[in-house]
Design an enzyme around this catalytic site. Structure first.
Site, PDB file in Angstrom:
ATOM      1  N   HIS A  53       0.084 -11.523 -10.579  1.00 51.35           N
ATOM      2  CA  HIS A  53      -0.878 -10.536  -9.717  1.00 51.35           C
ATOM      3  C   HIS A  53      -0.304  -9.262  -9.221  1.00 51.35           C
ATOM      4  CE1 HIS A  53      -3.227  -8.673  -6.720  1.00 51.35           C
ATOM      5  NE2 HIS A  53      -2.250  -8.893  -5.734  1.00 51.35           N
ATOM      6  N   PHE A  54       1.177  -9.862  -8.630  1.00 53.02           N
ATOM      7  CA  PHE A  54       2.084  -7.971  -8.435  1.00 53.02           C
ATOM      8  C   PHE A  54       2.863  -7.437  -9.502  1.00 53.02           C
ATOM      9  CE2 PHE A  54       4.680 -10.717  -6.400  1.00 53.02           C
ATOM     10  CZ  PHE A  54       5.861 -10.950  -7.476  1.00 53.02           C
ATOM     11  N   ARG A  78       6.002 -20.526  -8.301  1.00 52.99           N
ATOM     12  CA  ARG A  78       6.934 -18.930  -8.159  1.00 52.99           C
ATOM     13  C   ARG A  78       8.927 -19.464  -8.299  1.00 52.99           C
ATOM     14  NH1 ARG A  78       4.829 -14.832  -4.029  1.00 52.99           N
ATOM     15  NH2 ARG A  78       6.144 -13.946  -4.846  1.00 52.99           N
ATOM     16  N   TYR A 137       1.060  -1.041  -0.048  1.00 54.11           N
ATOM     17  CA  TYR A 137      -0.322   0.338  -0.270  1.00 54.11           C
ATOM     18  C   TYR A 137       0.740   1.167  -0.321  1.00 54.11           C
ATOM     19  CZ  TYR A 137      -4.091  -2.158  -0.127  1.00 54.11           C
ATOM     20  OH  TYR A 137      -5.772  -2.845  -0.518  1.00 54.11           O
TER      21      TYR A 137
END
Lengths: 167, 48, 551
Positions: free
Chosen positions: C373-374, C438, C226
């Site tokens: 995703h990231f 991953r 965040y």
């Protein structure tokens, strides 16, 4: 503070969707017992053999009842120890019939590892000092690669096995 | 009289100054996408 | 009320630019590592000179995930504060101390990794033990960022004293929220590094509590993402409206969204630890619920952004349901790059909801889906927004301008990035659902159909990775042009203003004691009992392991 009418509807819709997701996962977890694996049991990582399940003779696949199996595994860099076969060779492939209930129990002697039977929901972190444990029904046939999916060192990608589910 | 008052109120509501219909449709499409992805994933999870 | 913005002095500009130099140098180095990774994992290429895959993987994660982001954010936020509330000579001096502390720490960590003494990836999970210099380097980066935190706080405090009774400028408020969150969160990783890792890596402590170290890491690890995202939100809320010629959608709602992000970003770290054996599942679920709360401000943000666009378009007379889309400045890279970032956040955010859904996490945990995703969230949403800011910030600082030619190159860069990332990230998502892990070098495992399928997606990732690297080279070229060669001129620092008839912002939104108090209360609620459990029921500690990482 002023919220536009449409924004109110949108936020109510969005929050209701989130609440629905939580209800579904919460119901499955608390009433059906499908929490993500959280076995809590601890173990001495330098003496895993002291635990009944991880004695060398108890490693690998065992049929404990009709259609029920247990698989005990000790992970270490960079190997999964599934015990040895009749010829004394390391087991790297286990076979279970479709529809059987399989309990996977695994711990590590050294660093953090992962344990995933790729293509199934068996996906656990394996951490020193802890026993990871997950029971599942093997619903689908096929050859599923077991991979270490948490980085454990320079030979991380050499850590594997196969679970075969036959008809 | 009451009727007239009501009409006057309707001419000055803040919300209808600029339409946010396009915004509303856009976010609702986004919401539908989230729902579809989540339920799709959940179905895959259950099938395994 | 019109707020006065400050003009930058030469001295100030030099400070902000220093952060940008490190940012773009990191982009080049980290991007090169990314290219090498995708090529190596395609199975078609071997890394030259016997370079270890996990060394470049560690460099990639540390340099892009920790260094590029932190330097850009701290530099960008200093520029926002300097512009909206000003900076004194003394504050400027402290800002330089922050910069040099962070840079020395970065170089220490980077050298340790490059000589092969820290193949531990950016998460540095115990009991893999890196050389102590790696941990000291990380500690310095964090301490340096704290100096920046308190300098920013001081800047706003001084402004408030000079402007009694006025609400703080929106961007200064947002920077303060982000820095408050960063400080509270980084206490966790700092505790872990200083109390657990450093004594243990030096041999003063024989063993380490692995689960506690992971819990402290993820207490920091989620707010970290965040911390990356909030500067992008700052741009979307308060800068993009100016670029499209509009006004703020709502000052109060923007502040409310940031407050909610502060409250719910931190007490959620367990959603990264859902498949770990040692944490009570009820507490995992409680943190899952809190995780879902942090989605709400993003839902609000989506509405605000569409609303900003629609209000502007309709004021210009565009009609119909989506007529307002036509008004947007598609040929202005300052808009286009962040816009693509916003679009990428739709699948990125929706995927994140799947990831955090308690037991469903097992579907994707530690598969390459997570990497996909990231790469949507941080490596597209966040980074394209940062690029979008750099296109005007860099020339503003160097007294140059974004020429039409550079603008066009920027648009090409954005398209290249979009195409490359669409290929790479989609391939990663699909391969992840098929179980591909991953963070792994190329491997045939035990062969078979499943592995064959994975490898075909790894080849697609190499194609995407190569396209992305071309995008990186182009971005570096544009940066060098903007920093040194673009024609002299004045480039606007766009800050959106409120509508003249905007409603006043409620004062409670600036009650720092209240919001920070609730933040701390939520953290204590979410973490106290499970952490006591973890400590009370801890197994024998772990001795260090050096050989698995080739030390």
């Amino acid at each position: 503070m002023h919220l536009h009418k449409f924004e109110k509807i949108w936020l109510v819709f969005g929050m209701a969707s989130l609440a629905l997701f939580l209800l579904i996962t919460g119901f499955a977890a608390f009433w059906k017992g499908t929490h993500p694996q959280s076995h809590i049991e601890t173990i001495d990582p330098q003496n895993v053999e002291a635990h009944e399940a991880f004695k060398p003779e108890n490693l690998g696949l065992q049929e404990v009842a009709d259609g029920k199996y247990t698989v005990n595994i000790v992970a270490s860099a960079f190997n999964y120890d599934f015990g040895t076969d009749a010829d004394g060779k390391a087991v790297k492939r286990i076979r279970v019939p479709k529809g059987s209930t399989v309990l996977f129990q695994i711990t590590t002697k050294d660093v953090v590892h992962g344990f995933q039977v790729a293509g199934t929901n068996v996906n656990m972190m394996v951490e020193p000092g802890h026993v990871s444990r997950l029971e599942t029904v093997m619903k689908n046939t096929g050859e599923f690669t077991v991979v270490c999916n948490e980085y454990c060192g320079v030979g991380h990608h050499q850590m594997f096995a196969v679970v075969e589910v036959y008809e | 009289m009451a009727n007239k008052n009501k009409k006057q109120n309707q001419t000055t509501p803040k919300e209808s100054e600029i339409s946010l219909k396009g915004t509303f449709i856009s976010v609702m499409l986004l919401g539908v996408f989230i729902l579809a992805l989540w339920f799709g994933s959940y179905a895959l999870f259950l099938s395994r | 009320m019109m707020l006065k913005n400050y003009n930058f002095t030469k001295k100030e500009s030099r400070l902000y630019m220093s952060f940008m130099y490190v940012t773009f140098a990191s982009l080049l180095i980290g991007g090169l590592m990314g290219l090498l990774q995708t090529l190596a994992r395609s199975g078609e290429f071997q890394l030259p000179f016997g370079i270890n895959y996990y060394t470049i993987l560690t460099v990639h994660g540390v340099i892009l995930g920790l260094v590029l982001t932190t330097f850009f954010i701290v530099g960008f936020q200093f520029a926002l504060m300097g512009k909206t509330v000003g900076i004194s000579d003394k504050q400027l001096k402290w800002a330089w101390i922050a910069f040099w502390t962070m840079l020395v720490g970065t170089i220490m960590a980077a050298v340790t990794i490059l000589v092969g003494q820290a193949n531990v990836l950016y998460t540095f999970y115990a009991p893999l033990r890196a050389h102590p210099a790696f941990y000291f380097g990380l500690a310095l980066v964090i301490v340096g960022s704290w100096i920046a935190v308190f300098t920013n706080f001081r800047q706003l405090y001084v402004w408030k004293k000079a402007n009694p009774g006025q609400k703080s400028p929106l961007l200064a408020f947002m920077v303060t929220i982000n820095m408050a969150m960063w400080f509270i969160a980084s206490l966790g990783v700092a505790t872990s590094v200083l109390v657990q890792f450093i004594p243990w890596s030096l041999g003063y402590a024989a063993t380490i509590n692995v689960l506690l170290s992971r819990t402290l890491f993820w207490y920091f690890g989620h707010p970290l993402v965040y911390f990356w995202l909030l500067p992008a939100y700052m741009a979307w809320y308060a800068i993009i409206p100016k670029i499209i010629g509009g006004k703020l959608f709502s000052d109060s709602l923007a502040r409310l969204a940031f407050i909610l992000l502060l409250l719910f970003s931190i007490p959620v770290g367990f959603h990264h630890q859902l498949t770990e054996p040692g944490i009570d599942p009820t507490w995992k679920f409680i943190q899952v619920v809190l995780t879902f709360m942090v989605i709400i401000p993003s839902l609000m943000t989506a509405f605000s952004i569409f609303g900003t666009f629609e209000v502007r378009g309709r004021k210009l007379g565009y009609k119909g349901l989506f007529g307002w889309l036509r008004n947007l400045p598609w040929n202005d890279v300052r808009f286009l790059a962040p816009f693509i970032g916003m679009v990428a956040f739709i699948p990125g955010g929706a995927g994140g909801i799947v990831n955090a859904s308690h037991q469903m996490n097992a579907l994707i945990h530690n598969t390459i889906w997570v990497t996909g995703h990231f790469h949507l969230t941080v490596a597209t949403t966040v980074i394209l927004t940062y690029f979008g800011m750099a296109y005007w910030l860099v020339p503003h600082l160097t007294g140059r301008r974004l020429t039409p030619k550079l603008n066009k190159l920027g648009i090409i860069q954005t398209i290249i990035w979009t195409v490359g990332m669409a290929i790479m990230s989609t391939a990663m998502h699909i391969q992840g659902l098929l179980g591909g892990p991953r963070r792994s070098a190329f491997s045939n495992y035990m062969g078979g159909e499943q592995v064959e399928t994975w490898i075909s997606y790894q080849i697609a990732q190499a194609v995407g990775g190569t396209i992305l690297f071309i995008g990186i080279i182009l971005m570096i070229y544009i940066f060098i042009q903007l920093a040194f060669f673009a024609p002299k001129g004045v480039q606007e620092f766009p800050i959106a203003e409120e509508e003249v008839d905007a409603e006043p912002t409620p004062l409670i939104l600036e009650n720092w004691y209240l919001w920070i108090g609730i933040t701390i209360a939520l953290i204590l609620f979410a973490y106290t009992i499970p952490v006591i459990d973890i400590i009370k029921h801890s197994p024998p500690g772990s001795i260090p392991f050096d050989w698995p990482i080739g030390r």
